[in-house]
Design a protein around this motif. Structure first.
Motif, PDB file in Angstrom:
ATOM      1  N   GLU A 168      -2.598  37.915  17.772  1.00 26.54           N
ATOM      2  CA  GLU A 168      -2.411  39.062  16.879  1.00 26.54           C
ATOM      3  C   GLU A 168      -2.851  38.725  15.462  1.00 26.54           C
ATOM      4  O   GLU A 168      -3.463  39.549  14.768  1.00 26.54           O
ATOM      5  CB  GLU A 168      -0.940  39.485  16.890  1.00 26.54           C
ATOM      6  N   GLU A 169      -2.546  37.509  15.023  1.00 34.80           N
ATOM      7  CA  GLU A 169      -2.960  37.088  13.686  1.00 34.80           C
ATOM      8  C   GLU A 169      -4.486  37.012  13.586  1.00 34.80           C
ATOM      9  O   GLU A 169      -5.083  37.426  12.582  1.00 34.80           O
ATOM     10  CB  GLU A 169      -2.350  35.719  13.366  1.00 34.80           C
ATOM     11  N   LYS A 170      -5.134  36.494  14.627  1.00 35.99           N
ATOM     12  CA  LYS A 170      -6.592  36.431  14.635  1.00 35.99           C
ATOM     13  C   LYS A 170      -7.204  37.829  14.607  1.00 35.99           C
ATOM     14  O   LYS A 170      -8.207  38.069  13.912  1.00 35.99           O
ATOM     15  CB  LYS A 170      -7.065  35.684  15.882  1.00 35.99           C
ATOM     16  N   GLY A 171      -6.610  38.765  15.331  1.00 37.23           N
ATOM     17  CA  GLY A 171      -7.112  40.133  15.316  1.00 37.23           C
ATOM     18  C   GLY A 171      -6.991  40.778  13.947  1.00 37.23           C
ATOM     19  O   GLY A 171      -7.905  41.487  13.507  1.00 37.23           O
ATOM     20  N   ARG A 172      -5.908  40.515  13.243  1.00 27.25           N
ATOM     21  CA  ARG A 172      -5.749  41.064  11.902  1.00 27.25           C
ATOM     22  C   ARG A 172      -6.787  40.485  10.947  1.00 27.25           C
ATOM     23  O   ARG A 172      -7.334  41.193  10.099  1.00 27.25           O
ATOM     24  CB  ARG A 172      -4.348  40.789  11.382  1.00 27.25           C
ATOM     25  N   ILE A 173      -7.050  39.184  11.072  1.00 31.54           N
ATOM     26  CA  ILE A 173      -8.050  38.553  10.207  1.00 31.54           C
ATOM     27  C   ILE A 173      -9.425  39.162  10.436  1.00 31.54           C
ATOM     28  O   ILE A 173     -10.178  39.442   9.489  1.00 31.54           O
ATOM     29  CB  ILE A 173      -8.072  37.027  10.456  1.00 31.54           C
ATOM     30  N   LEU A 174      -9.773  39.395  11.699  1.00 31.14           N
ATOM     31  CA  LEU A 174     -11.077  39.996  12.007  1.00 31.14           C
ATOM     32  C   LEU A 174     -11.174  41.424  11.487  1.00 31.14           C
ATOM     33  O   LEU A 174     -12.235  41.844  10.998  1.00 31.14           O
ATOM     34  CB  LEU A 174     -11.318  39.958  13.521  1.00 31.14           C
ATOM     35  N   ARG A 175     -10.090  42.175  11.564  1.00 30.65           N
ATOM     36  CA  ARG A 175     -10.112  43.546  11.058  1.00 30.65           C
ATOM     37  C   ARG A 175     -10.306  43.567   9.544  1.00 30.65           C
ATOM     38  O   ARG A 175     -11.075  44.376   9.014  1.00 30.65           O
ATOM     39  CB  ARG A 175      -8.808  44.258  11.429  1.00 30.65           C
TER      40      ARG A 175
END
Length: 202
Positions: A168-175
């Protein structure tokens, strides 16, 4: 095991102190223009990486203490920037004044001394920063707020507020990266143009 913000702060600050110390010694070590240019360029890249690492860690820690702490951190960064600019201005003024007073003034050696003094003071400041951070992490307020969250992150415990899983943290960074892609490209373009426009040191 994930690295805690306090650990990242110590590593990045120590790296910056070492890199600045290398710049201090470089003012007294004779070298060719090409090798010195390459050294300064690599040192600047390494300092940019360490500075970004430090900024992320300090913001992550400061955000745990609320908006007042974040405002104090930003004000402190602005104050340090003013102090650094003032030191640079004073050292330049002293060099120009000495050149106007003394007839046999050696400009190159004076510039080297001014640069060594500036980088030496910067190294001393970073060492003091490491000492203050070591004292800070021992305070009861820091242990009560930061330590439980750091321990929860190490065990991927999502029971505490603000703790998210790694995917989830990686997805937020990519967004966030996608939302800022135009600004990221602009910054990269500025650096590329600056490097291309730099005169050949040879």
């Amino acid at each position: 095991m994930k690295s805690s913000p306090s650990r990242r702060t110590q590593i990045s600050a120590a790296s910056l102190a070492f890199l600045t110390l290398c710049l201090t010694f470089s003012t007294s070590i004779p070298s060719s223009a090409s090798s010195f240019f390459a050294f300064v360029l690599l040192n600047a890249v390494a300092q940019a990486c360490a500075g970004s690492y430090l900024q992320t860690a300090t913001v992550a820690t400061g955000s745990l203490f609320g908006s007042v702490a974040m405002q104090a951190m930003m004000a402190g960064q602005a104050f340090v920037g003013v102090v650094v600019s003032t030191v640079q201005l004073l050292s330049t003024m002293a060099s120009v004044r000495a050149a106007s007073i003394y007839v046999d003034y050696d400009a190159k050696s004076a510039e080297a001394r001014a640069a060594a003094l500036f980088f030496g003071l910067s190294t001393l400041f970073l060492i003091c920063t490491l000492g203050i951070h070591t004292w800070l992490v021992r305070l009861p307020e820091y242990r009560d707020v930061v330590v439980p969250i750091e321990q929860a992150k190490k065990t991927d415990d999502a029971s505490l507020p603000g703790i998210v899983s790694a995917p989830e943290e990686k997805g937020r960074i990519l967004r966030v990266a996608k939302l800022n892609i135009e600004y990221e490209f602009a910054v990269a373009y500025v650096f590329i143009v600056t490097l291309v426009s730099c005169p050949n040191p040879v």
